[in-house]
Motif scaffolding. Structure first.
Motif, short mmCIF file in Angstrom:
data_model
loop_
_atom_site.label_atom_id
_atom_site.label_comp_id
_atom_site.label_asym_id
_atom_site.label_seq_id
_atom_site.Cartn_x
_atom_site.Cartn_y
_atom_site.Cartn_z
N MET A 20 74.78 -17.79 -54.74
CA MET A 20 74.03 -17.97 -55.98
C MET A 20 73.94 -16.69 -56.81
O MET A 20 74.33 -16.68 -57.97
N ARG A 65 79.39 -24.72 -56.95
CA ARG A 65 79.41 -23.91 -55.73
C ARG A 65 78.11 -23.19 -55.40
O ARG A 65 77.98 -22.61 -54.33
N SER A 66 77.17 -23.17 -56.34
CA SER A 66 75.97 -22.42 -56.04
C SER A 66 74.96 -23.26 -55.28
O SER A 66 73.97 -22.76 -54.79
N THR A 77 82.35 -23.61 -61.97
CA THR A 77 82.38 -23.04 -60.62
C THR A 77 80.96 -22.77 -60.14
O THR A 77 80.60 -23.08 -59.01
N PHE A 78 80.17 -22.21 -61.04
CA PHE A 78 78.78 -21.92 -60.71
C PHE A 78 78.03 -23.21 -60.36
O PHE A 78 77.34 -23.29 -59.34
N ILE A 113 78.64 -15.33 -64.09
CA ILE A 113 78.57 -16.16 -65.29
C ILE A 113 77.91 -15.39 -66.43
O ILE A 113 78.36 -15.46 -67.57
N LEU A 170 77.25 -15.55 -58.27
CA LEU A 170 77.77 -16.44 -59.31
C LEU A 170 76.96 -16.30 -60.59
O LEU A 170 77.51 -16.35 -61.68
N VAL A 171 75.64 -16.11 -60.47
CA VAL A 171 74.82 -15.93 -61.66
C VAL A 171 75.27 -14.66 -62.39
O VAL A 171 75.45 -14.66 -63.61
N TYR A 222 81.43 -21.49 -65.43
CA TYR A 222 80.16 -22.21 -65.34
C TYR A 222 80.31 -23.42 -64.42
O TYR A 222 79.41 -23.71 -63.62
#
Lengths: 144, 921
Positions: B401, B383-384, B379-380, B408, B404-405, B377
């Motif tokens: 994005m 980095r998003s 990282t999300f 996660i 990463l979504v 999370y």
């Protein structure tokens, strides 16, 4: 009912209570109009720096006074003063977020914090990777 | 070890190593033959790199799958088959690991050789980047930091292959799949114009939008130039679009040694949380709900120590090298790495309970799974691009994005589904934890930590809530880019976080203090036990109050009840744990880890209160207070800049006087082209340091009781605004310098005059005998001369009212003075003003207006609106100075916490070894 279940329930109830109280304390982004209406509240206003107006920071006069004009998202422009130095690369910011209050008498917004959003690295790069073919004048591939 | 190398399990993969090595050799040879194409690109590097990424992706997925099959075969007792699938898993992971190493090596090679045709190299290195920052440049960007993270996963994977024994199959299966997912972040496969999987670090500059534009413009201009200047045709045709690229370089704020050591430590911390997570999944998978905890705990202690050290380094970096003026600002990026650490610590405590009593196995599962979820999370978040509005140091957005979504969501859903599927089979003692048992209170402590983590995450995630609300609105037919009004983060975020974490700090301190005196599996206490327990607690509280009173007598500003209580709680933890180690375990070193960590926590609490609440700016001048009324309580941090002209002592707060004594220019070596295609080393000035002399005087005796010099500096670059203008200095970063004392620090930061615009006329309203400062001198409004003026540009006319204002300008360092006599007169009811200039100083004064004294007021109360223009050479700095009391307790406490975790880890390992020896004997 086991002890651990009771503890668990208490913890969950407390967590929900505190999260609700936190949510109640979150603020909203507003605009200058709202700040004028409610001069006693702290407001957070998103807007753009007005580059046509003077951006003044002069340490020889007062090293803790910085002023500029910002246009909020509804297009209203106000003078902003902040008791600090001028942030680096201020002129290049794309977006400004102010936290503070309106001073109705002086018709200006007094900010205690300024947050800037700077152009993203890649646009920035396009501006910085200037090139030069003839050894003379410098061209840039600035893009918006 | 030796037998392992000889075993076929290792020999086979070693033989299979040939595959990537073959690739490498093939392309290196290819590269040697045709090192650059006709437009100067080394395309072999990109092709090789991208193939290695694909190989890394495929091999990690394969390894994970093979390990999974090996585990299933083992569960079903097909041991021989399991063994061979395991070898395949190892081969897969070995190939994966070597590919990752090769990718990293290749990027370094490209960076060292400044292959600017590659966007990543162009974006993060430059011609003048010193070699020691190559590593920093590598992990400055998203792709590089993903690779750094994966590098640590590979190293940890190798260690697990060597040490995990029967846990190898399920654990490595998890490691493999996570590595495969992370590799997709740098895969760089374009499905369409806008949708791509991962950001490829081997992307050509020409293939980016701005790169393509640059390339085509360059080509057009070059052709035009060749036609215009046929004489230079040969020379111009030799140019490629790469010729004039110099690289963007490393952000100057990141050019210090913290950027060399902080990211690897933090990412090792991030990577190591995968191991307890993988053991938890392995436990759920194999159904051995008790046995996974022991190895997981050792790894969790390692992870806690490393991740904690990484976070701490971030704090020290912010404090020592950045201009934030503090070590912790509750910035979303800082929070994102703190929260997993808090949950990990909670998991360590429930794991101890689980090992000792069999209680809390379920919460241990949840905490270790949650730790890794929170790492993903974080990282999300960073980095998003979702934090770009609220954080100062999130990565720039890279179109990851969606990926990463997805990541996660699956990292939340899959492990928790597995957990709930297995939940019924997780063993649990029939008897409840007793009310005075250690396990109950440790569990409550862990819940409190979970609580803390939830509160921090909830506020940090405001941008996520906004985005989710928008998505839902769109789903239900709303339109526009931002259909739901955004919630803003708290207006005073530091105060907001502190307010909610304060009770948690108190609760954790108290729990840490008394829980150690309780025993596992005890449901009641005998009266003797109870009396003894309360006697110990009573003594420790009494000592804590004494220590707090003693400390607050040194810092009277602490008298706020809330601060005082937290200080008492912190000392309570310290004394209770000291008592514990001295009496209960009588100094036995083998349990010292937890005690050291807990004392550290207590000291940290005390240090945080003093250095945070009593942090005070000393660099201000009460003269400037125009905004105080409007901002009220929010204005604590303002008034913190002061202008110091060179060589003139300025009185600041707390009986300090500060003098800006001199400036030094610092040089470094850079490689510059020598004109023949090679490079030469050249000394280039790149920074200035300002010597600030601080003197503290005793207010009664006037004696200097303390004297020190700090040398804050700024980094700059020469910039030419227009072709023919003089190069101007552009400030790139301001580095503070801090004077450390045992009891406090003085933090200083200085910005030189050239960073500010030239000043025009300066206006000031003054009364007689008031002083104003010019750049190099000070001026006193001496008197008003009503005699007939003798000003050159003035001739008297009947009815004029001329007033000459006498300004005396004094030198700062001698008795010398000059006089300026600007003239003000009223003629036909209009005001006129004739300035006067002191040639020697290049200083002009002008009277704008004269405000006569009110009726009955002293004649000397009359005021003059005076303007002056100072054209003398400027030499000043704008300085901030902040005192942080007791900040050493923050560092000492944090270091003790990390040290305690390390000690516990080694204690566990030794214990395990001893136990094993006993079994073998």
């Amino acid at each position: 009912m086991k002890t651990s279940n009771i503890i668990g329930l208490i913890a969950i109830a407390a967590a929900i209570g505190i999260l609700i109280s936190m949510t109640a304390n979150f603020s909203q982004y507003t605009n200058f109009e709202a700040a004028i209406q409610q001069p006693d509240n702290t407001h957070q206003i998103v807007g753009k720096l007005s580059l046509d107006d003077p951006i003044i920071y002069n340490p020889e006069i007062d090293p803790n006074s910085f002023s500029f004009f910002m246009i909020d998202e509804d297009g209203l422009k106000k003078k902003v003063i902040c008791q600090r130095d001028k942030p680096q690369d201020f002129e290049r910011s794309e977006q400004v977020v102010l936290k503070g209050r309106m001073d109705i008498k002086k018709d200006l917004f007094v900010a205690h914090e300024i947050q800037l959003k700077c152009p993203s690295k890649y646009q920035d790069e396009a501006i910085q990777k200037g090139y030069d073919t003839s050894g003379g004048s410098k061209n840039t591939t600035a893009e918006k | 070890m030796k037998s392992l190398i000889q075993s076929p399990i290792v020999k086979v993969p070693l033989a299979l190593l040939g595959i990537p090595l073959f690739f490498l050799l093939f392309f290196l040879i290819l590269g040697g033959i045709d090192s650059a194409n006709n437009i100067g690109e080394h395309s072999w590097a990109g092709i090789l790199g991208h193939n290695l990424i694909i190989l890394a992706f495929v091999s990690s997925g394969f390894s994970s799958f093979a390990y999974m099959v090996a585990n299933q075969k083992h569960q079903n007792n097909y041991l021989a088959q399991s063994k061979s699938w395991q070898s395949l898993g190892r081969i897969g992971f070995l190939i994966h690991g070597l590919s990752i190493f090769a990718i990293i090596g290749l990027i370094f090679f490209m960076m060292i050789n400044r292959m600017y045709e590659y966007d990543y190299v162009l974006g993060h290195t430059s011609d003048d980047l010193p070699f020691r920052y190559i590593f920093s440049a590598f992990w400055e960007g998203q792709e590089g930091s993903f690779l750094l993270w994966m590098f640590w996963h590979v190293v940890l994977g190798f260690v697990l292959i060597l040490t995990a024994k029967r846990w190898e199959n399920p654990v490595m299966s998890v490691v493999g799949i996570i590595q495969a997912v992370l590799t997709t972040m740098i895969l760089g496969i374009y499905l369409s114009e806008s949708i791509h999987i991962g950001a490829n670090p081997f992307l050509l500059f020409r293939d980016t939008e701005s790169g393509l534009q640059y390339f085509s413009q360059f080509t057009q201009q070059l052709e035009a130039q060749i036609q215009l200047q046929p004489s230079r045709a040969a020379e111009l045709e030799g140019m490629t679009y790469l010729t004039n690229l110099k690289g963007k370089g490393l952000n100057p704020l990141l050019q210090n040694y913290w950027m060399i050591i902080h990211p690897p430590t933090l990412f090792l911390g991030f990577a190591s949380t995968l191991v307890p997570f993988a053991f938890a999944i392995a436990g759920l998978w194999t159904g051995e709900h008790r046995k996974w905890i022991r190895p997981a705990l050792t790894w969790a202690l390692f992870s806690g120590a490393i991740l904690g050290t990484g976070i701490l380094m971030g704090g020290v970096w912010a404090y020592e090298a950045l201009s934030f003026g503090g070590y912790w600002a509750w910035d979303p990026v800082e929070n994102a790495s703190l929260v997993p650490w808090i949950i990990l610590v909670a998991g360590i405590h429930t794991a101890l309970v689980a090992k000792a009593t069999g209680h809390s196995i379920r919460s241990t599962y949840i905490f270790f799974i949650l730790t890794f979820i929170l790492i993903i999370y974080s990282t999300f978040l960073t980095r998003s691009g979702i934090l770009s509005d609220t954080s100062v140091h999130a990565f720039t957005e890279m179109g990851l994005m969606r990926q990463l979504v997805l990541f996660i969501l699956s990292i939340i859903i899959i492990p928790f589904s597995l957990y709930f599927y297995r939940r019924k089979s997780i063993p649990k003692p029939a008897k409840e934890e007793g009310a005075v048992s250690r396990e109950l209170w440790m569990f409550i402590g862990s819940l409190t930590l979970l609580f803390s983590a939830c509160l921090i995450t909830y506020t940090t995630s405001i941008p996520v809530w906004n985005a989710v609300a928008d998505q839902f609105a769109l789903l239900f037919g709303a339109t526009g880019e931002n259909p739901v009004a955004d919630i803003a983060p708290p207006a005073d975020d530091v105060a907001f976080y502190n307010q909610y974490q304060y009770p948690i700090g108190i609760a954790i301190s108290i729990l840490t203090a008394f829980t150690q005196f309780l025993h596992y599996r005890r449901s009641t206490m005998t009266p003797t036990q109870r009396n003894r327990f309360f006697a110990i607690i009573g003594i420790c509280i009494a000592l804590a109050i004494m220590a707090s009173v003693l400390m607050s007598s040194m810092y009277p500003n602490i008298n706020h009840a809330g601060y005082f209580i937290l200080v008492i709680c912190g000392f309570f933890t310290v004394f209770a744990n000291l008592y514990y180690i001295l009496t209960v375990v009588s100094g036995k070193i083998h349990v010292a880890g937890s005690v050291v960590a807990h004392i550290g926590f207590g000291l940290l609490m005390v240090g945080v209160v003093f250095s945070g609440a009593l942090k005070n700016s000393i660099s201000w001048d009460p003269k400037f207070n125009e905004l105080d009324g409007a901002l009220g309580g929010l204005n604590k941090q303002s008034n913190k800049n002061i202008r110091l002209p060179k060589g003139f002592p300025v009185k600041i707060q707390d009986n300090y006087t500060v003098t800006y004594a001199k400036r030094d220019t610092l040089y470094h070596d850079v490689l510059v082209p020598d004109g023949n295609g090679g490079t030469i080393q050249k000394k280039v000035d790149h920074s200035q340091a300002y010597h600030l002399v601080f003197e503290k005087t005793d207010p009664i005796t006037g004696q200097v009781i303390e004297k020190f010099i700090t040398k804050p500096n700024v980094l700059y670059k020469e910039q030419q605004a227009q072709a023919n203008s003089l190069p101007k200095l552009k400030m790139e970063a301001a580095n503070p310098d801090t004077r450390h004392y045992f009891s406090h620090d003085v933090f200083t930061l200085a910005i030189p005059e050239w960073a500010f615009e030239e000043t025009g006329w300066i206006t000031d309203t003054i009364s007689m005998s008031d002083t104003i400062y010019t750049r190099k001198n000070y001026a006193v409004f001496d008197n008003i001369d009503a005699q007939m003026p003798t000003h050159d540009n003035y001739t008297y006319r009947e009815g004029d009212i001329p007033i000459t204002v006498v300004i005396r300008v004094h030198a700062l360092d001698s008795d010398q003075y000059w006089e300026a006599r600007p003239l003000y007169y009223i003629r036909d009811k209009s005001e006129f003003s004739i300035p006067d200039k002191i040639e020697e100083l290049n200083l002009t004064f002008k009277v704008n207006k004269i405000i006569p004294p009110k009726n009955g007021e002293d004649k000397r109360r009359g005021r003059v609106v005076l303007e002056f223009l100072d054209k003398s050479e400027r030499d000043f700095v704008v300085v901030q100075a902040i005192v942080f009391p007791m900040i050493n307790l923050v560092w000492l406490g944090s270091i003790m916490m990390m040290l305690g975790l390390f000690m516990s880890m080694f204690q566990r390992r030794n214990k395990k070894r001893q136990e094993k020896e006993i079994i073998e004997v």
